[in-house]
Design an enzyme around this catalytic site. Structure first.
Site, mmCIF file in Angstrom:
data_model
loop_
_atom_site.group_PDB
_atom_site.id
_atom_site.type_symbol
_atom_site.label_atom_id
_atom_site.label_comp_id
_atom_site.label_asym_id
_atom_site.label_seq_id
_atom_site.Cartn_x
_atom_site.Cartn_y
_atom_site.Cartn_z
ATOM 1 N N ASP A 80 6.828 48.864 8.187
ATOM 2 C CA ASP A 80 7.701 49.698 9.027
ATOM 3 C C ASP A 80 8.080 50.981 8.268
ATOM 4 O O ASP A 80 8.296 50.947 7.040
ATOM 5 C CB ASP A 80 8.961 48.858 9.341
ATOM 6 C CG ASP A 80 9.789 49.414 10.479
ATOM 7 O OD1 ASP A 80 9.271 50.223 11.259
ATOM 8 O OD2 ASP A 80 10.964 49.007 10.600
ATOM 9 N N HIS A 81 8.162 52.099 8.974
ATOM 10 C CA HIS A 81 8.756 53.345 8.457
ATOM 11 C C HIS A 81 8.248 53.834 7.107
ATOM 12 O O HIS A 81 9.063 54.207 6.246
ATOM 13 C CB HIS A 81 10.276 53.163 8.297
ATOM 14 C CG HIS A 81 11.006 53.359 9.586
ATOM 15 N ND1 HIS A 81 11.043 54.550 10.256
ATOM 16 C CD2 HIS A 81 11.722 52.484 10.335
ATOM 17 C CE1 HIS A 81 11.743 54.401 11.370
ATOM 18 N NE2 HIS A 81 12.159 53.153 11.437
ATOM 19 N N HIS A 178 19.249 53.741 14.616
ATOM 20 C CA HIS A 178 19.261 52.587 13.732
ATOM 21 C C HIS A 178 20.701 52.161 13.456
ATOM 22 O O HIS A 178 21.599 52.993 13.442
ATOM 23 C CB HIS A 178 18.596 52.928 12.388
ATOM 24 C CG HIS A 178 17.120 53.117 12.500
ATOM 25 N ND1 HIS A 178 16.464 54.211 11.998
ATOM 26 C CD2 HIS A 178 16.165 52.333 13.047
ATOM 27 C CE1 HIS A 178 15.173 54.097 12.227
ATOM 28 N NE2 HIS A 178 14.954 52.967 12.869
ATOM 29 N N HIS A 206 12.806 51.843 18.416
ATOM 30 C CA HIS A 206 13.522 51.426 17.201
ATOM 31 C C HIS A 206 15.008 51.300 17.544
ATOM 32 O O HIS A 206 15.471 51.836 18.537
ATOM 33 C CB HIS A 206 13.328 52.466 16.096
ATOM 34 C CG HIS A 206 11.955 52.445 15.506
ATOM 35 N ND1 HIS A 206 11.718 52.283 14.167
ATOM 36 C CD2 HIS A 206 10.730 52.529 16.081
ATOM 37 C CE1 HIS A 206 10.413 52.287 13.943
ATOM 38 N NE2 HIS A 206 9.792 52.449 15.096
ATOM 39 N N SER A 209 19.014 46.683 17.760
ATOM 40 C CA SER A 209 20.247 45.907 17.547
ATOM 41 C C SER A 209 21.354 46.514 18.381
ATOM 42 O O SER A 209 21.584 47.725 18.318
ATOM 43 C CB SER A 209 20.670 45.948 16.074
ATOM 44 O OG SER A 209 19.766 45.225 15.283
ATOM 45 N N ASN A 228 12.257 47.119 17.765
ATOM 46 C CA ASN A 228 12.509 46.824 16.346
ATOM 47 C C ASN A 228 13.935 46.343 16.137
ATOM 48 O O ASN A 228 14.875 47.000 16.574
ATOM 49 C CB ASN A 228 12.308 48.091 15.504
ATOM 50 C CG ASN A 228 10.852 48.449 15.329
ATOM 51 O OD1 ASN A 228 9.987 47.896 15.988
ATOM 52 N ND2 ASN A 228 10.587 49.382 14.433
ATOM 53 N N VAL A 229 14.066 45.217 15.433
ATOM 54 C CA VAL A 229 15.393 44.626 15.183
ATOM 55 C C VAL A 229 15.571 44.392 13.688
ATOM 56 O O VAL A 229 14.815 43.625 13.082
ATOM 57 C CB VAL A 229 15.540 43.275 15.918
ATOM 58 C CG1 VAL A 229 16.947 42.704 15.691
ATOM 59 C CG2 VAL A 229 15.247 43.412 17.403
ATOM 60 N N THR A 231 19.258 45.331 11.933
ATOM 61 C CA THR A 231 20.685 45.148 11.627
ATOM 62 C C THR A 231 21.228 43.772 12.032
ATOM 63 O O THR A 231 21.904 43.109 11.239
ATOM 64 C CB THR A 231 21.506 46.254 12.333
ATOM 65 O OG1 THR A 231 21.017 47.514 11.862
ATOM 66 C CG2 THR A 231 22.977 46.146 12.010
HETATM 67 P P1 13P Z 1 18.275 48.241 13.957
HETATM 68 O O1 13P Z 1 18.706 48.142 12.522
HETATM 69 O O2 13P Z 1 19.188 49.073 14.766
HETATM 70 O O3 13P Z 1 18.017 46.911 14.551
HETATM 71 O O4 13P Z 1 16.889 49.035 13.980
HETATM 72 C C1 13P Z 1 15.785 48.467 13.338
HETATM 73 C C2 13P Z 1 14.630 49.381 13.311
HETATM 74 O O5 13P Z 1 14.460 50.210 14.168
HETATM 75 C C3 13P Z 1 13.684 49.230 12.193
HETATM 76 O O6 13P Z 1 12.585 50.076 12.288
#
Ligand code: 13P
Length: 286
Positions: A80-81, A178, A206, A209, A228-229, A231
């Protein structure tokens, strides 16, 4: 079973649900995601952030790949990222076949150049790549209107971005952020619909959460195939450790690990229901 991210996303898009992609940092988190996915007969994605890769290295990648292979449901593993060509090359060598090259902090021109260069490397290895256009810098509640609007994905630019870079999936910015949302987010669904019409690749959201059910449902209807989850899963892990140690200060490590897996599994399970992927483990149409 270990499967391709693209095949998960395309199958989900065709059938009108989405795949949960969960950020994992260690064995407990990977076990929690796999256990919840198996219990719900759901596909899922294990994702590794650059910081987790820095800490866990190739052994973390291999651990996730092994957990996916041993699973009775379709699971893919994804970096990721990443802003780092070295990390992208390293995870490909460690056996990963799915990465996100994140050039969203760069100017449009430089984002195109970076993402295109990473796509060349990734595709040569037979792997797939997610890119991002726009910036997850903040919500309409905290940014001045013009700055907020500028941070969102522009549909026309999205079409150009996908064509020039050759990416397999596009992460969009439509008011998602995020971490914790300061207030209930108001996602820009008109923008999402316009992006969906402009590009053919699967779309990714993304910052899932804290998104409520109606936002998730509408996002899926308008073309989001991956959420994407991070947090909420991390919070469940930390809460489990804090609460276990508070209620029994002499708790031993295996007990803490077990409690952490159980708490994270509950969050994953809840998200799989929200994303509509429960019971979809048997069907991979692409
Ligand atoms: P959250 O931390 O808001 O769940 O986002 C996660 C995310 O987008 C990771 O790429």
């Amino acid at each position: 079973m270990l499967v391709s991210t693209l095949s998960l996303l395309r199958t989900a898009a065709e059938a009108g649900y989405a795949i949960g992609a969960f950020n994992v940092y260690n064995l407990e988190a990977a076990r929690a995601v796999v256990a919840a996915s198996e219990a719900n007969r759901s596909p899922a994605i294990l994702q590794i952030l650059p910081r987790a890769f820095e800490l866990g290295g190739a052994p973390l990648v291999k651990l996730c790949l092994a957990a996916a292979r041993d699973s009775s449901v379709p699971i893919s593993v994804h970096l990721d990222h990443s802003r780092s060509p070295d990390d992208i090359k390293a995870v490909l060598s460690a056996g990963l076949s799915s990465v996100m090259a994140d050039g969203s902090h760069l100017s449009y021109h430089d984002n195109v150049a970076f993402t295109q260069a990473m796509a060349d490397i990734v595709h040569k290895q037979g792997a797939v790549i997610e890119g991002e256009l726009g910036q997850l810098t903040g919500t309409e509640y905290v940014l001045p209107v013009s700055e907020y609007e500028e941070s969102l994905t522009d549909p026309d630019q999205a079409s150009d971005f996908v064509a020039k870079t050759g990416i397999d999936a596009l992460a969009v910015c439509i008011g998602n952020v995020h971490g914790r949302y300061p207030k209930e987010p108001r996602l820009d669904f008109d923008r999402l619909a316009a992006i969906r019409s402009a590009v053919a690749v699967p779309l990714v959201l993304h910052g899932a959460s804290g998104l409520n059910e109606s936002s998730v449902r509408r996002s899926i209807q308008l073309g989001i195939s991956k959420f994407n989850v991070n947090t909420e899963l991390r919070q469940a892990y930390l809460d489990a450790l804090r609460e276990s140690l508070h209620s029994s200060p002499s708790a031993d490590l295996p007990d803490l690990m077990q409690e952490a897996v159980a708490c994270m599994s509950k969050v994953v399970s809840m998200k799989l229901h929200l994303f509509g992927s429960v019971g979809k483990a048997g069907i991979l149409t692409t």
